[in-house]
Write an enzyme that holds these catalytic residues in place. Structure first.
Site, PDB file in Angstrom:
ATOM      1  N   TYR A  70       9.896 -10.885  -0.391  1.00 36.49           N
ATOM      2  CA  TYR A  70       9.230  -9.735  -1.010  1.00 36.49           C
ATOM      3  C   TYR A  70      10.080  -9.297  -2.209  1.00 36.49           C
ATOM      4  O   TYR A  70      11.043  -8.541  -2.060  1.00 36.49           O
ATOM      5  CB  TYR A  70       9.119  -8.565  -0.032  1.00 36.49           C
ATOM      6  N   PHE A 219      -2.982  -6.080   6.104  1.00 33.57           N
ATOM      7  CA  PHE A 219      -4.205  -5.871   5.330  1.00 33.57           C
ATOM      8  C   PHE A 219      -5.202  -4.971   6.078  1.00 33.57           C
ATOM      9  O   PHE A 219      -6.411  -5.074   5.884  1.00 33.57           O
ATOM     10  CB  PHE A 219      -4.887  -7.193   4.969  1.00 33.57           C
ATOM     11  N   GLY A 223      -8.125  -4.929   3.555  1.00 29.34           N
ATOM     12  CA  GLY A 223      -9.265  -5.739   3.937  1.00 29.34           C
ATOM     13  C   GLY A 223      -9.345  -7.020   3.128  1.00 29.34           C
ATOM     14  O   GLY A 223      -8.356  -7.735   2.964  1.00 29.34           O
TER      15      GLY A 223
END
Length: 303
Positions: A70, A219, A223
């Site tokens: 990340y 998510f 989504g």
């Protein structure tokens, strides 16, 4: 809902192995950049990112999800976490993941079993720790029908060596979970999940609960937007529930996810302090059984 008065404890707690955490946690992926898909955005403001992390802990967040991969051109999530929170609170659980990485040229790669030790050591250095609380083995889509035994076995060896306390799996199938459990205990499954999930995803979530394994959706807010965030038009069903409670659609999505099982842990990520407070406050939102069913989840016991 007064977001300023709600803390992460409002969502209740669950255990990652023997590590108790509040069910609203924090995902660090979005800390490193602003806008665009993951890895392609403008580097975030470092001071603001550090402030968000410290505020999260002030609000009772004691479960942070991160990874050494990340990062943006100038920011590393692990470095930000280290700078903001070390020396770490005794109750803070930092979960990281291995599998994806980058080679010296900057190209993305998936680690082989022999490369996982190096990725674990990289997380240890960046976070400034002598062991990792939980490490998830992240599986690429290309391994959806392949064995993970060799990869997971390599992590089990590092667990036996004291470098890792607990193990989890990410982006996996029920067959992967069973294969991993035959090698070493698994404390969490981290998969994509949220409103609109497939029936087999609901069943996998329930199966984890029956085994006492934490299910950690990613998510849950974004989504189908995935790494880019919640960029698509929101459904009228979600908006109607949000209006009825006087909250945002994102808060409805988080509350719905948490209410799908007492073993479900949320890890919404943000670099915005206002959104952080809203996400934490979603842990206090209670949807009715009718609202849960309308949005697609039948509530069942997680144990």
């Amino acid at each position: 809902m007064n977001t300023k008065t709600v803390t992460a404890s409002a969502a209740g707690a669950f255990e990652l192995g023997d590590l108790p955490v509040n069910r609203i946690g924090f995902g660090a992926m979005r800390l490193t950049q602003s806008g665009a898909a993951f890895g392609n955005g403008v580097p975030s403001d470092r001071g603001r990112a550090i402030g968000v992390l410290r505020r999260a802990v002030e609000l009772g967040v004691n479960h942070i999800d991160t990874a050494s991969f990340y990062f943006s051109a100038l920011r590393s999530a692990n470095e930000l976490i280290n700078s903001a929170l070390a020396p770490y609170p005794d109750d803070l659980v930092i979960v990281t993941k291995v599998g994806p990485g980058r080679d010296p040229s900057g190209e993305w790669l998936w680690a082989g079993p022999e490369q996982l030790r190096g990725q674990v050591e990289e997380n240890l250095r960046q976070l400034g720790r002598d062991h990792l609380d939980v490490v998830n083995l992240r599986i690429p889509r290309s391994m959806a029908s392949s064995s993970i035994a060799e990869h997971f076995g390599a992590l089990a060896d590092l667990r036996d060596a004291g470098m890792i306390r607990h193990l989890g799996v990410s982006n996996v199938t029920p067959a992967h979970l069973a294969e991993a459990q035959a090698i070493a205990p698994v404390v969490c499954v981290q998969n994509a999940y949220g409103i609109g999930a497939r029936s087999e995803d609901h069943e996998f979530l329930r199966a984890c609960g029956e085994q006492g394994i934490a299910f950690v959706p990613f998510f849950a807010i974004a989504g189908t937007g995935r790494e880019t965030g919640a960029s698509v038009a929101e459904s009228e069903e979600v908006l109607a529930v949000a209006r009825a409670h006087g909250v945002t659609a994102a808060q409805v999505r988080l509350a719905w996810t948490l209410q799908c099982g007492p073993h479900v842990l949320a890890i919404p990520g943000t670099g915005n302090p206002d959104h952080l407070a809203e996400n934490v406050a979603a842990g206090a939102l209670r949807l009715s059984e009718e609202e849960m069913t309308r949005l697609g989840c039948v509530q069942r016991s997680g144990r």
